[in-house]
Design an enzyme around this catalytic site. Sequence first.
Site, mmCIF file in Angstrom:
data_model
loop_
_atom_site.group_PDB
_atom_site.id
_atom_site.type_symbol
_atom_site.label_atom_id
_atom_site.label_comp_id
_atom_site.label_asym_id
_atom_site.label_seq_id
_atom_site.Cartn_x
_atom_site.Cartn_y
_atom_site.Cartn_z
ATOM 1 N N ARG A 128 -9.751 -23.039 -5.278
ATOM 2 C CA ARG A 128 -9.773 -22.286 -4.020
ATOM 3 C C ARG A 128 -8.537 -21.407 -3.872
ATOM 4 O O ARG A 128 -8.621 -20.250 -3.436
ATOM 5 C CB ARG A 128 -9.918 -23.245 -2.827
ATOM 6 C CG ARG A 128 -9.837 -22.614 -1.453
ATOM 7 C CD ARG A 128 -10.600 -21.304 -1.315
ATOM 8 N NE ARG A 128 -11.997 -21.387 -1.706
ATOM 9 C CZ ARG A 128 -12.740 -20.351 -2.035
ATOM 10 N NH1 ARG A 128 -12.220 -19.125 -2.065
ATOM 11 N NH2 ARG A 128 -14.007 -20.503 -2.367
ATOM 12 N N LYS A 163 0.770 -2.362 7.039
ATOM 13 C CA LYS A 163 -0.196 -3.242 7.706
ATOM 14 C C LYS A 163 -0.788 -4.202 6.674
ATOM 15 O O LYS A 163 -1.960 -4.146 6.316
ATOM 16 C CB LYS A 163 -1.272 -2.411 8.399
ATOM 17 C CG LYS A 163 -0.713 -1.565 9.531
ATOM 18 C CD LYS A 163 -1.748 -0.639 10.132
ATOM 19 C CE LYS A 163 -1.139 0.228 11.227
ATOM 20 N NZ LYS A 163 -2.100 1.208 11.781
ATOM 21 N N LYS A 195 8.998 6.642 14.359
ATOM 22 C CA LYS A 195 7.688 6.554 14.988
ATOM 23 C C LYS A 195 7.818 6.729 16.503
ATOM 24 O O LYS A 195 8.899 6.973 17.022
ATOM 25 C CB LYS A 195 7.025 5.229 14.595
ATOM 26 C CG LYS A 195 6.752 5.154 13.083
ATOM 27 C CD LYS A 195 6.092 3.860 12.679
ATOM 28 C CE LYS A 195 4.652 3.774 13.121
ATOM 29 N NZ LYS A 195 3.780 4.752 12.408
ATOM 30 N N GLU A 225 7.106 10.854 12.761
ATOM 31 C CA GLU A 225 5.718 10.848 13.234
ATOM 32 C C GLU A 225 5.621 11.708 14.488
ATOM 33 O O GLU A 225 6.418 11.566 15.414
ATOM 34 C CB GLU A 225 5.297 9.413 13.548
ATOM 35 C CG GLU A 225 3.911 9.279 14.161
ATOM 36 C CD GLU A 225 3.641 7.847 14.619
ATOM 37 O OE1 GLU A 225 3.106 7.080 13.823
ATOM 38 O OE2 GLU A 225 4.004 7.523 15.773
ATOM 39 N N ASP A 246 -0.073 12.232 13.373
ATOM 40 C CA ASP A 246 -0.757 11.012 13.793
ATOM 41 C C ASP A 246 -1.914 11.320 14.735
ATOM 42 O O ASP A 246 -1.728 11.899 15.803
ATOM 43 C CB ASP A 246 0.234 10.059 14.476
ATOM 44 C CG ASP A 246 -0.383 8.714 14.789
ATOM 45 O OD1 ASP A 246 -1.016 8.132 13.895
ATOM 46 O OD2 ASP A 246 -0.223 8.240 15.932
#
Length: 322
Positions: A128, A163, A195, A225, A246
């Site tokens: 597994r 992410k 950002k 950004e 963005d």
Amino acid sequence: MREAYNIYMNDLCISLPEHRDPAPHPAHQTAVAVGAMADAVRRALAEDRAEDDITTRWSVPDGTRAHARAVARQDGVIAGTAIPGEVYRQLGSDVVVTEHVQDGDRVHTGQDLLTLAGPAREIITGERTALNFLQRMSGIATAAAAFAEAVTGLPARILDTRKTAPGLRALDKAAVAAGGVSNHRLDLAAMVLLKENHIAAAGGVSAAIAAVHACNTRGVAVEVEVESAAQAIEALSAGVEWIMLDNMSIEDMRHIVTLRGSEGPRLEASGSITLDTVRAVAETGVDAISVGAITHSAPAFDLSLLLTPTAPAGGGHPARFG
């Protein structure tokens, strides 16, 4: 795990790689990837309490030996092929793992990916953990390859993002590269990326960029950004290497590409980009397109482990796991 890093920075650091066909063969391992793999496997085995697998220990006779095959149940791109060997190495077993494919290979339904031979108990205890890594990484590689294929013939490169699964970033990014997509920054120290919240806290686009320039004695790449054409125009003259557009419309992106000209910063598109929309974004003339879904939403690759006992004699059909 084999070499799979193309950290994205500006030309003064590491260049964005030339376009490659999807699913290249990574050439060799890196110390970072090997260390990350060993650490991830160690944590996964501890999480599974592999040292106390009561089901296997109580049901499978001691001394039973077996062969097993990891078989693809879908077409796609494989990644993580070195991990099963590491799983059984850390279990301290004498399971022999033979790889029949390499990271970056295209595989087809029914194809054998790996074969294992050794004590049945140990094969089952580790299966597994081994399959979890293979399924996640191959799912990411397959998703990455689909995005790379979607922009074939266009100069824009597909990039991943941060992410990633916490604690598994190095493996997630290795899987991305196995699928033919370039890696964005590996961590917060790799480059400057201003950002929305940095800009808000600093007092605006120009103020944030000026503050970074005042501190950037390392000479690292700077990206900002922006969320509107007005912010993009402000950033074009601010001396950054990259501007991230963005969640902008196709029309706005085309307009900013035109304003940028041939000598301005490179442009990266980002925000809710899908396989259905990525080619239209690439056709605007941006240099790169970042897609978080490659790592945060890739479906697990479908595969199974088929085990056949070889000693003591038992007969019967193979057992299926996965």
